[in-house]
Design a protein around this motif. Structure first.
Motif, PDB file in Angstrom:
ATOM      1  N   LEU A 306      19.646  44.203  61.511  1.00 10.84           N
ATOM      2  CA  LEU A 306      19.161  44.170  60.455  1.00 10.84           C
ATOM      3  C   LEU A 306      19.321  43.163  58.961  1.00 10.84           C
ATOM      4  CD1 LEU A 306      18.986  47.912  59.848  1.00 10.84           C
ATOM      5  CD2 LEU A 306      17.503  46.616  60.257  1.00 10.84           C
ATOM      6  N   PHE A 307      21.067  42.566  60.019  1.00  8.38           N
ATOM      7  CA  PHE A 307      21.222  41.520  58.790  1.00  8.38           C
ATOM      8  C   PHE A 307      21.551  39.870  59.619  1.00  8.38           C
ATOM      9  CE2 PHE A 307      22.673  46.037  57.841  1.00  8.38           C
ATOM     10  CZ  PHE A 307      21.905  46.180  56.324  1.00  8.38           C
ATOM     11  N   ILE A 308      22.262  40.317  60.395  1.00  5.90           N
ATOM     12  CA  ILE A 308      22.179  38.842  61.134  1.00  5.90           C
ATOM     13  C   ILE A 308      21.242  38.234  61.675  1.00  5.90           C
ATOM     14  CG2 ILE A 308      23.958  37.492  62.781  1.00  5.90           C
ATOM     15  CD1 ILE A 308      25.678  39.991  62.790  1.00  5.90           C
ATOM     16  N   LEU A 309      20.191  38.647  62.166  1.00  7.83           N
ATOM     17  CA  LEU A 309      19.358  38.092  63.106  1.00  7.83           C
ATOM     18  C   LEU A 309      18.080  37.291  62.448  1.00  7.83           C
ATOM     19  CD1 LEU A 309      18.525  40.224  66.060  1.00  7.83           C
ATOM     20  CD2 LEU A 309      19.601  37.227  65.873  1.00  7.83           C
ATOM     21  N   PRO A 310      17.509  38.385  60.580  1.00  3.32           N
ATOM     22  CA  PRO A 310      16.649  37.446  60.545  1.00  3.32           C
ATOM     23  C   PRO A 310      17.914  36.241  58.839  1.00  3.32           C
ATOM     24  CG  PRO A 310      17.103  39.792  60.224  1.00  3.32           C
ATOM     25  CD  PRO A 310      17.941  39.692  60.930  1.00  3.32           C
ATOM     26  N   VAL A 311      19.141  35.852  59.028  1.00  2.00           N
ATOM     27  CA  VAL A 311      18.918  34.968  58.621  1.00  2.00           C
ATOM     28  C   VAL A 311      19.070  34.344  59.046  1.00  2.00           C
ATOM     29  CG1 VAL A 311      21.224  34.313  57.207  1.00  2.00           C
ATOM     30  CG2 VAL A 311      20.351  37.071  57.066  1.00  2.00           C
ATOM     31  N   LEU A 312      19.732  34.169  60.642  1.00  2.00           N
ATOM     32  CA  LEU A 312      19.847  33.539  61.532  1.00  2.00           C
ATOM     33  C   LEU A 312      18.312  33.004  61.970  1.00  2.00           C
ATOM     34  CD1 LEU A 312      21.326  31.675  63.598  1.00  2.00           C
ATOM     35  CD2 LEU A 312      20.742  33.951  65.338  1.00  2.00           C
ATOM     36  N   PHE A 313      17.369  33.639  61.966  1.00  2.00           N
ATOM     37  CA  PHE A 313      15.821  32.893  61.950  1.00  2.00           C
ATOM     38  C   PHE A 313      15.208  32.409  61.041  1.00  2.00           C
ATOM     39  CE2 PHE A 313      14.374  36.659  64.957  1.00  2.00           C
ATOM     40  CZ  PHE A 313      15.021  36.219  65.628  1.00  2.00           C
ATOM     41  N   ILE A 314      15.717  32.401  59.236  1.00  2.00           N
ATOM     42  CA  ILE A 314      15.671  31.937  58.388  1.00  2.00           C
ATOM     43  C   ILE A 314      16.292  30.478  58.504  1.00  2.00           C
ATOM     44  CG2 ILE A 314      15.851  32.025  56.199  1.00  2.00           C
ATOM     45  CD1 ILE A 314      15.202  34.764  55.965  1.00  2.00           C
ATOM     46  N   VAL A 315      17.380  30.405  59.069  1.00  2.00           N
ATOM     47  CA  VAL A 315      17.882  29.558  58.662  1.00  2.00           C
ATOM     48  C   VAL A 315      17.754  28.060  59.513  1.00  2.00           C
ATOM     49  CG1 VAL A 315      20.226  28.359  59.434  1.00  2.00           C
ATOM     50  CG2 VAL A 315      19.957  30.095  58.183  1.00  2.00           C
ATOM     51  N   ILE A 316      16.947  28.940  61.367  1.00  2.00           N
ATOM     52  CA  ILE A 316      16.549  27.873  61.705  1.00  2.00           C
ATOM     53  C   ILE A 316      15.373  27.254  61.580  1.00  2.00           C
ATOM     54  CG2 ILE A 316      16.152  27.758  64.657  1.00  2.00           C
ATOM     55  CD1 ILE A 316      18.227  30.083  65.109  1.00  2.00           C
ATOM     56  N   LEU A 317      14.297  28.487  61.596  1.00  2.00           N
ATOM     57  CA  LEU A 317      12.491  28.331  61.128  1.00  2.00           C
ATOM     58  C   LEU A 317      12.475  27.920  59.905  1.00  2.00           C
ATOM     59  CD1 LEU A 317      11.620  31.321  63.552  1.00  2.00           C
ATOM     60  CD2 LEU A 317      11.653  28.998  64.557  1.00  2.00           C
ATOM     61  N   GLY A 318      13.346  28.140  59.273  1.00  2.00           N
ATOM     62  CA  GLY A 318      12.821  27.471  57.475  1.00  2.00           C
ATOM     63  C   GLY A 318      12.666  26.326  56.975  1.00  2.00           C
ATOM     64  N   PRO A 319      13.562  25.625  57.641  1.00  2.00           N
ATOM     65  CA  PRO A 319      12.914  23.878  57.901  1.00  2.00           C
ATOM     66  C   PRO A 319      12.029  23.763  58.657  1.00  2.00           C
ATOM     67  CG  PRO A 319      15.463  23.914  58.458  1.00  2.00           C
ATOM     68  CD  PRO A 319      14.972  25.287  58.653  1.00  2.00           C
ATOM     69  N   ALA A 320      11.865  23.846  59.192  1.00  2.00           N
ATOM     70  CA  ALA A 320      10.518  23.217  60.529  1.00  2.00           C
ATOM     71  C   ALA A 320       8.788  24.551  59.546  1.00  2.00           C
ATOM     72  CB  ALA A 320      10.636  24.532  61.398  1.00  2.00           C
ATOM     73  N   ALA A 321       9.453  25.452  59.047  1.00  2.00           N
ATOM     74  CA  ALA A 321       8.428  26.258  58.336  1.00  2.00           C
ATOM     75  C   ALA A 321       7.858  24.975  56.901  1.00  2.00           C
ATOM     76  CB  ALA A 321       8.755  27.911  57.979  1.00  2.00           C
ATOM     77  N   CYS A 322       9.085  25.201  56.271  1.00  2.00           N
ATOM     78  CA  CYS A 322       8.855  23.873  55.144  1.00  2.00           C
ATOM     79  C   CYS A 322       8.125  22.882  55.897  1.00  2.00           C
ATOM     80  CB  CYS A 322       9.884  23.690  54.407  1.00  2.00           C
ATOM     81  SG  CYS A 322      11.631  25.541  54.314  1.00  2.00           S
ATOM     82  N   SER A 323       8.438  22.189  56.661  1.00  5.94           N
ATOM     83  CA  SER A 323       7.950  20.631  56.965  1.00  5.94           C
ATOM     84  C   SER A 323       6.033  21.484  57.409  1.00  5.94           C
ATOM     85  CB  SER A 323       8.600  20.229  58.297  1.00  5.94           C
ATOM     86  OG  SER A 323       9.839  20.058  58.288  1.00  5.94           O
ATOM     87  N   ILE A 324       5.713  21.977  58.089  1.00  3.07           N
ATOM     88  CA  ILE A 324       5.206  22.389  57.990  1.00  3.07           C
ATOM     89  C   ILE A 324       4.070  22.607  57.249  1.00  3.07           C
ATOM     90  CG2 ILE A 324       3.075  24.335  58.722  1.00  3.07           C
ATOM     91  CD1 ILE A 324       5.404  24.303  61.745  1.00  3.07           C
ATOM     92  N   SER A 325       4.596  23.524  55.439  1.00  3.11           N
ATOM     93  CA  SER A 325       3.813  23.589  54.588  1.00  3.11           C
ATOM     94  C   SER A 325       3.180  22.371  53.764  1.00  3.11           C
ATOM     95  CB  SER A 325       4.368  24.822  54.034  1.00  3.11           C
ATOM     96  OG  SER A 325       4.604  24.699  52.901  1.00  3.11           O
ATOM     97  N   ASP A 326       4.658  21.186  53.994  1.00  7.64           N
ATOM     98  CA  ASP A 326       3.837  20.006  53.363  1.00  7.64           C
ATOM     99  C   ASP A 326       3.182  19.346  53.940  1.00  7.64           C
ATOM    100  OD1 ASP A 326       6.449  20.547  51.924  1.00  7.64           O
ATOM    101  OD2 ASP A 326       7.615  19.535  52.767  1.00  7.64           O
ATOM    102  N   ALA A 327       3.163  19.349  55.138  1.00  5.64           N
ATOM    103  CA  ALA A 327       2.102  18.283  56.343  1.00  5.64           C
ATOM    104  C   ALA A 327       0.811  19.109  55.875  1.00  5.64           C
ATOM    105  CB  ALA A 327       2.222  18.682  57.756  1.00  5.64           C
TER     106      ALA A 327
END
Length: 330
Positions: A306-327
């Motif tokens: 509930l608490f650790i894995l969602p934060v971990l996914f945000i930290v790992i996949l967040g920059p990639a999602a921002c890059s894809i959104s900017d592209a």
């Protein structure tokens, strides 16, 4: 030139979230400072209660008439009114009163008058809370957008919960006090063995153990102090040990009481019997700790998901999602 929008996280302004978290952290710091400054001696109130119990025992032994004994007890007018109402309604039974008195003693409250208040609360709380819930739901049309089943379920929960609330509160208090006594019992038995081998009497040994363990285990020190007082004033020493088993809801304490009674009756060596009991209680405490440690991986699975894995996914996949959104926006 278009104004730049504030960064957001899942549609919520990051600065707004940071402000709330900073406020919560500030409140937590103030609460921690208040808790550290206002630390009180846990034994002060208990020593006062034990002194009152000592005076009651002295007076109960020396009083010659029932009238003098009755004058020692200060009757509470509110409790007397509750008792009168319950007696008039014929809902105050002696067996029920004794059961509640024992639960109160096990929870650390030795005033027998509180038992009447608990029984009175069982009768009044369902009327007040359940009746209030029924008036709000069916009288004033509350929760109108809910289905009939949900509204009736809310009323039933309020009614049953208000009836069970005193018992749940007492049970939680008993469990908390019993756990605190269980933790210090092996150390107390070791000290009792040392006192017995040093030549102290049983009542002096209980008093010494209570003084030594009073700060570390105040609940256990409270019970041992009261037992030492009763050993010195009651006509039968057996009654003092039986009162200890009556006040503490633990099988281990009942075993200690049985051992003490047998040593008093048959003259068996006290130190050896207590040493065996202490070893058994320490093994039991170690097994309980190992059991909790074995359950820890299964318990940690839920907060991990509930608490650790969602934060971990945000930290790992967040920059990639921002890059894809900017592209995509280019």
């Amino acid at each position: 030139m278009e104004p730049t929008s504030a960064p957001t996280l899942l549609g919520v302004d990051i600065f707004y979230v940071a402000t709330i978290l900073a406020g919560v952290a500030t409140l937590a710091v103030f609460f921690a400072i208040y808790a550290a400054v206002t630390v009180s001696d846990p034994m002060a109130k208990r020593v006062k209660a034990l002194n009152e119990r000592r005076e009651q025992l002295k007076a109960g032994i020396t009083a010659s008439t029932a009238k003098k004994r009755a004058s020692l007890v200060k009757k509470n007018e509110t409790t007397d009114q509750m008792r009168a109402i319950l007696s008039r309604l014929k809902v105050l039974q002696d067996s029920q009163l004794k059961e509640v008195q024992q639960k109160l003693a096990q929870a650390g409250w030795r005033s027998k008058e509180l038992a009447v208040a608990v029984i009175f609360a069982r009768m009044v709380l369902p009327i007040v809370i359940g009746g209030g819930a029924a008036l709000f739901i069916y009288g004033f049309g509350g929760l109108a957008d809910w289905s009939e089943l949900k509204r009736f379920g809310t009323f039933a929960i309020a009614l049953i919960g208000s009836y069970k609330a005193p018992d749940i509160f007492l049970k939680n208090a008993i469990n908390k006090r019993s756990d605190a006594i269980r933790k210090g019992l092996p150390d107390a038995l070791d000290l009792l063995v040392i006192c017995a081998e040093a030549g102290l009497t049983v009542d002096a040994a209980f008093g010494r153990v209570a003084r030594e363990l009073g700060r570390g285990y105040p609940e256990l020190g409270d019970e041992f102090s009261l037992t030492a007082i009763e050993l010195g004033f009651l006509t039968e020493r057996r009654m003092a040990f039986e009162n200890l088993a009556y006040r503490v809801n633990l099988d281990a304490v009942k075993g200690v009481v049985t051992t003490m009674i047998q040593t008093e009756k048959y003259g068996t060596p006290l130190a050896s019997a207590l040493r065996v009991l202490s070893a058994e209680f320490r093994n039991e405490r170690m097994m309980r700790a190992e059991e909790k440690a074995a359950r820890l991986p299964a318990i940690m699975t839920v907060p991990l998901i509930l608490f650790i894995l969602p934060v971990l996914f945000i930290v790992i996949l967040g920059p990639a999602a921002c890059s894809i959104s900017d592209a995509f926006h280019l």
